[in-house]
Design a protein around this motif. Structure first.
Motif, PDB file in Angstrom:
ATOM      1  N   UNK A   1       8.807   4.430   6.788  1.00 50.35           N
ATOM      2  CA  UNK A   1       8.186   3.865   6.261  1.00 50.35           C
ATOM      3  C   UNK A   1       9.077   2.095   7.228  1.00 50.35           C
ATOM      4  N   UNK A   2      10.214   1.861   6.550  1.00 47.80           N
ATOM      5  CA  UNK A   2      10.984   0.977   7.054  1.00 47.80           C
ATOM      6  C   UNK A   2      11.945   1.436   8.275  1.00 47.80           C
TER       7      UNK A   2
ATOM      8  N   UNK B   1      18.886   1.038  -5.908  1.00 41.34           N
ATOM      9  CA  UNK B   1      19.651   2.668  -6.898  1.00 41.34           C
ATOM     10  C   UNK B   1      19.742   3.511  -5.922  1.00 41.34           C
ATOM     11  N   UNK B   2      20.323   3.581  -4.943  1.00 43.76           N
ATOM     12  CA  UNK B   2      20.332   4.358  -3.599  1.00 43.76           C
ATOM     13  C   UNK B   2      19.984   5.830  -3.891  1.00 43.76           C
ATOM     14  N   UNK B   3      20.438   6.381  -4.805  1.00 42.82           N
ATOM     15  CA  UNK B   3      20.501   7.940  -5.188  1.00 42.82           C
ATOM     16  C   UNK B   3      18.710   7.891  -4.730  1.00 42.82           C
ATOM     17  N   UNK B   4      17.772   6.958  -5.369  1.00 46.95           N
ATOM     18  CA  UNK B   4      16.164   7.730  -5.839  1.00 46.95           C
ATOM     19  C   UNK B   4      15.802   6.470  -5.047  1.00 46.95           C
ATOM     20  N   UNK B   5      15.820   7.152  -3.341  1.00 46.70           N
ATOM     21  CA  UNK B   5      15.197   6.621  -2.204  1.00 46.70           C
ATOM     22  C   UNK B   5      14.168   7.642  -1.757  1.00 46.70           C
ATOM     23  N   UNK B   6      13.126   7.487  -1.559  1.00 47.99           N
ATOM     24  CA  UNK B   6      12.071   8.605  -1.357  1.00 47.99           C
ATOM     25  C   UNK B   6      12.251   8.462   0.125  1.00 47.99           C
ATOM     26  N   UNK B   7      11.989  10.017   0.754  1.00 48.76           N
ATOM     27  CA  UNK B   7      11.731  10.002   2.454  1.00 48.76           C
ATOM     28  C   UNK B   7      10.001   8.707   3.122  1.00 48.76           C
ATOM     29  N   UNK B   8       9.421   8.700   2.089  1.00 47.87           N
ATOM     30  CA  UNK B   8       8.287   8.041   2.731  1.00 47.87           C
ATOM     31  C   UNK B   8       9.132   6.536   2.983  1.00 47.87           C
ATOM     32  N   UNK B   9       9.438   6.227   2.199  1.00 50.19           N
ATOM     33  CA  UNK B   9       9.879   4.636   1.668  1.00 50.19           C
ATOM     34  C   UNK B   9      10.890   3.961   2.942  1.00 50.19           C
TER      35      UNK B   9
ATOM     36  N   UNK C   1      10.660  -7.199   2.492  1.00 55.81           N
ATOM     37  CA  UNK C   1      10.593  -7.561   1.003  1.00 55.81           C
ATOM     38  C   UNK C   1      10.633  -6.079   0.110  1.00 55.81           C
ATOM     39  N   UNK C   2      12.124  -6.217  -0.780  1.00 53.03           N
ATOM     40  CA  UNK C   2      12.297  -4.824  -1.471  1.00 53.03           C
ATOM     41  C   UNK C   2      10.904  -4.021  -1.447  1.00 53.03           C
ATOM     42  N   UNK C   3       9.606  -4.723  -1.830  1.00 52.30           N
ATOM     43  CA  UNK C   3       7.904  -3.243  -1.978  1.00 52.30           C
ATOM     44  C   UNK C   3       7.641  -3.082  -0.198  1.00 52.30           C
ATOM     45  N   UNK C   4       8.249  -3.172   0.890  1.00 52.32           N
ATOM     46  CA  UNK C   4       8.758  -2.896   1.661  1.00 52.32           C
ATOM     47  C   UNK C   4       7.470  -3.762   2.547  1.00 52.32           C
ATOM     48  N   UNK C   5       7.045  -5.118   1.974  1.00 51.64           N
ATOM     49  CA  UNK C   5       5.962  -5.591   2.533  1.00 51.64           C
ATOM     50  C   UNK C   5       6.764  -7.037   3.868  1.00 51.64           C
ATOM     51  N   UNK C   6       5.910  -6.770   4.949  1.00 51.06           N
ATOM     52  CA  UNK C   6       6.973  -7.327   5.678  1.00 51.06           C
ATOM     53  C   UNK C   6       6.800  -9.080   5.538  1.00 51.06           C
ATOM     54  N   UNK C   7       7.484 -10.099   5.974  1.00 52.07           N
ATOM     55  CA  UNK C   7       7.732 -11.130   4.999  1.00 52.07           C
ATOM     56  C   UNK C   7       7.603 -12.020   7.164  1.00 52.07           C
ATOM     57  N   UNK C   8       6.850 -13.314   7.365  1.00 50.26           N
ATOM     58  CA  UNK C   8       6.966 -14.186   8.406  1.00 50.26           C
ATOM     59  C   UNK C   8       7.794 -13.416   9.318  1.00 50.26           C
ATOM     60  N   UNK C   9       9.102 -13.102   9.106  1.00 55.85           N
ATOM     61  CA  UNK C   9      10.041 -13.494  10.060  1.00 55.85           C
ATOM     62  C   UNK C   9      10.112 -12.403  10.516  1.00 55.85           C
ATOM     63  N   UNK C  10       9.811 -11.281  10.291  1.00 56.16           N
ATOM     64  CA  UNK C  10       9.945  -9.399  10.529  1.00 56.16           C
ATOM     65  C   UNK C  10       9.099  -9.962  12.187  1.00 56.16           C
TER      66      UNK C  10
END
Length: 840
Positions: A349-350, A338-346, A624-633
């Protein structure tokens, strides 16, 4: 009278109501009625997404839990009416409503009268409303049509007749969530008789900035709208507001010369310095009629062909200031389905995670978006180059775009608006026709194969001639990176794949065998983080097996490699499965990046995929979707360091004697001499801490080079899991390998005693880990221990590390938007006692 120029955001007071077909026509009076308390209307956010508004209002269940997305598939079949009230600002002779993004087609009504018809989610809409806005409130309504028909991932590209994000129609990492709504900002702009319809700033490394403008003098062409005699004043402002240069001239083109310009450089090549260009338009009487501000960068970024590259290859070598660089990239997908709902802080962060990982380029994948201004603004700030694809993509059945004249004309007409809206951004590096567009025989398309690619290239070459063009990704001449293609001797210029771990015997071999100049998409799959699972998988389904379970199949069936993971580790619980699968993903992706970096002909890599648009249980994403890196990062982040040490190995599973070729490199231009790996050490260490082999070499900093071999006899390894420990100056790198049948030894390790202490300084934490007793503690992670849906995020300087006996490591963390009382970190590992670290 001096004309007044003003811009006001129209982002408040919106509400939403759905209708079936044209039923809204029977309620036209509500288009301009005052807001009432009726149950049919729900609050709406702009920018936003229809489905996100409905979820917030409780009208549909959360589509990001279990299989509940199936319950919202009806939403895009409806017409959705958005309405708000607006008040015109005082002053100004002309007024314009500006919509940055309407998805996908809509009619705009002012005070109940239709003033515009629009189609195209990537095309801005500007509507002149001069003379329509008097004193008091006015009603503004946007009637968004049902979403157009299009193809999901498996279908026919030629059947796609609209330029809209394909991903939402159903993809391997996203169920069907077709987007609708006002996904870009809405503004009301007032000007004098003349309007700056476009400002284009072309910069060069010498400091010359050529500012070309398009002036809108009004439809009537009267004296007040006459551009004759109009003038421009262009001022370049430095970051601190001081004037760097200025010039005046006619309202067509002005050249500004910057003395001693500060260059905009990609991440890792210098600072991404930005200037603000302030352009003022005056009419023939000297009155200010309009003004425009845009950030620009003075850069020298281009692509060249290396000497000795195959004759038919395209220019893939990134050069910055004339110096060849390696693309250290990642593939980017929309930050949310739902790309219209992406906030600036998110978004920040990414992209900050990407910057911190050493990324200098993101490929904006053609199944997603022509990205937003907010995305480009952040990439400008962070020094991240953007490879932007038009929203065209492959389909599982046939991947040739339509050649229908109407479709080709539509795409070209949209490109005429899309390209000017983004060409001022210094981060923009590449325009590309789309993702994985191929002939029937699987060969990537060229402009000559496809009328729509030829038409898009013509627009880009005319409107943004300084940018690189690629017809599709990969650009061939063969599509994939496979052992069969390598064995056949086919030339590999720009390739895709594979996206799956190739197993304990073949994974390293494939990437060591490759010859590609550019690997623009490849990946390894893995399970998501446990706190994400707790948020999106119903409790009853948080069990094994995940493969074949309807909920888990819905949340990433394509990427579920549970049989491989369980066979390789012998795990029989969800926590162990997540840990093991993430290790295979991290190790596999790290090795692929390193193998490419070791080849002098390689121009770079862009792993698939950096982020995640939907919270899957299994996915190729590194964050992941919630912004937490997996080990691959973290593994790839270490491989992207300007100084690195790594090993060329036969496989994760060693059969026979170990023979590892050790490589090292450092970039003197970006690393102090004291940080260069003058001495390189390699050790083979069993998990009980015994050292089986050690080698040391001396090497000078510079380009990647093999510095020596370390060997260990099969009899000494005795079928055990072991660590290959490498160090070069400040850089360390470790490989967890097995000389046995699998990695099951990890699940039965004797516990290691690891002390963990967190020292806090506001949002900055320093965590000290100290191995005090016991065997090696492999693959230790520090994980966010809050519920995944909690606001705020956490970033680490490093993570997913191996602790050898007696070793101490210091990791730094930054909490962003998390209140002090909610900051919690969990220590995780194969053989360490789980514990939670909290702040004051």
């Amino acid at each position: 009278m001096t004309a007044v120029c003003a811009v006001s955001s129209v982002d408040q007071g919106w509400e939403l109501r759905g209708f079936l077909g044209d039923d809204w026509q029977l309620h036209r009076a509500q288009l301009h009625a005052r807001r009432d308390d009726g149950a049919e209307w729900v609050p709406a956010r702009v920018p936003g997404s229809v489905l996100a508004d409905l979820v917030r209002a409780g009208r549909v269940p959360d589509p990001y839990v279990g299989r509940q997305s199936l319950l919202s598939e009806w939403v895009p079949q409806r017409t959705w009416v958005h309405r708000t009230r607006l008040v015109a600002p005082a002053g100004g002779e002309r007024s314009f409503l500006e919509f940055d993004g309407i998805d996908h087609a809509a009619s705009v009504y002012l005070d109940g009268e239709r003033i515009a018809r629009h189609e195209g989610m990537f095309v801005p809409l500007v509507v002149e409303v001069s003379g329509r806005l008097g004193r008091g409130e006015h009603s503004l309504s946007v009637v968004v049509d049902p979403a157009p028909v299009s193809e999901p991932q498996v279908g026919y590209t030629a059947a796609v007749t609209v330029h809209k994000s394909r991903m939402g129609y159903g993809w391997d990492f996203c169920p069907r969530l077709v987007h609708q709504g006002l996904w870009g900002p809405v503004r009301l702009r007032t000007t004098g008789p003349l309007r700056l319809a476009d400002v284009w700033a072309r910069t060069g490394p010498s400091g010359r900035v050529t500012v070309s403008v398009t002036v809108d003098g009004g439809a009537d062409g009267g004296a007040d709208g006459d551009v004759a005699g109009a003038t421009l004043a262009c001022t370049l402002l430095d970051a601190d507001g001081t004037v760097a240069a200025s010039a005046r001239g006619p309202a067509t083109e002005v050249v500004v010369e910057v003395r001693d310009p500060k260059p905009w450089c990609p991440n890792g090549s210098g600072s991404p310095h930005l200037y603000t260009l302030h352009t003022t338009l005056r009419d023939a009487l000297g009155r200010v009629s309009d003004e425009h501000r845009v950030r620009v960068g003075i850069r020298d970024v281009r692509f060249t062909r290396d000497a000795g590259a195959p004759a038919g290859s395209l220019p893939y070598r990134l050069t910055v200031g004339g110096r060849p660089r390696v693309v250290q990239g990642w593939n980017w997908v929309p930050a949310d389905a739902l790309y219209g709902a992406v906030g600036a802080d998110r978004l920040r962060h990414l992209l900050t995670l990407a910057r911190d990982a050493g990324v200098n380029m993101l490929r904006v994948w053609g199944g997603g978006l022509v990205e937003s201004t907010a995305f480009y603004d952040l990439c400008d700030e962070l020094g991240i180059l953007v490879w932007q694809e038009f929203a065209q993509s492959s389909s599982g059945m046939r991947s040739v775009p339509s050649s229908a004249p109407a479709f080709v004309a539509r795409m070209a007409a949209e490109a005429e608006r899309i390209v000017p809206a983004r060409r001022n951004h210094p981060s923009l590096a590449i325009w590309c026709g789309g993702n994985e567009l191929q002939r029937a025989d699987g060969v990537p398309l060229t402009d000559g194969d496809s009328p729509v690619l030829a038409a898009l290239h013509e627009v880009v070459a005319r409107l943004d001639p300084g940018r690189q063009w690629l017809p599709t990704s990969p650009s061939g001449p063969v599509f994939g990176n496979t052992l069969d293609d390598v064995a056949a001797g086919a030339e590999q210029h720009d390739v895709h794949g594979p996206w799956e771990h190739q197993g304990l015997d073949d994974h390293y071999r494939l990437y060591d065998s490759g010859r590609a100049l550019l690997q623009s998409e490849f990946g390894v799959e893995g399970m998501t983080n446990l706190r994400a699972i707790a948020s999106v998988v119903p409790v009853a389904d948080q069990v094994l097996p995940t493969k074949g379970n309807p909920v888990w199949d819905h949340l990433g069936r394509w990427w579920n490699n549970e049989p491989l993971v369980r066979a390789a580790f012998g795990v029989d619980d969800l926590e162990g499965l997540s840990r093991a699968s993430q290790f295979l993903q991290a190790d596999g992706l790290r090795y692929a990046v390193e193998a490419s970096r070791r080849r002098p002909a390689s121009c770079g890599v862009l792993p698939w995929q950096f982020n995640e648009s939907f919270p899957n249980g299994w996915c190729t994403a590194a964050v992941d979707y919630f912004g937490e890196p997996k080990a691959a990062y973290h593994y790839v982040r270490r491989a992207y360091r300007p100084g690195h040490v790594c090993a060329e190995l036969p496989a994760p599973r060693i059969r026979g004697d170990l023979v590892a070729v050790v490589w090292a490199w450092a970039e003197p231009a970006t690393e102090p001499a004291t940080e260069s790996p003058a001495g390189v050490t390699a050790r083979v260490v069993l998990l009980d801490g015994r050292e089986l082999a050690r080698e040391r070499w001396t090497c000078a900093p510079g380009a990647p080079r093999a510095v020596g071999e370390i060997r260990c006899a099969a009899g000494d390894l005795a079928g055990r899991v072991f660590v290959l420990d490498l160090a070069a100056g400040p850089w360390t790198n470790r490989y967890l390998l097995t000389a046995g049948a699998d990695f099951a030894e990890l699940t039965t390790l004797t516990p290691a005693r690891v002390a963990a202490e967190a020292r806090t300084d506001g949002p900055e934490w320093t965590v000290y880990l100290r191995h005090e007793a016991g065997p090696v503690a492999p693959y230790v992670r520090l994980l966010d221990d809050r519920p995944a849906a909690d606001p705020g995020r956490l970033r680490w300087s490093d993570n997913a590390i191996d602790l050898l006996p007696g070793e101490t490591r210091t990791l730094r963390a930054t909490w962003d938007g998390v209140p002090p009382g909610r900051r919690r970190v969990r220590l995780d590992g194969w053989n360490v006692e789980p514990r939670v670290l909290t702040g004051p």
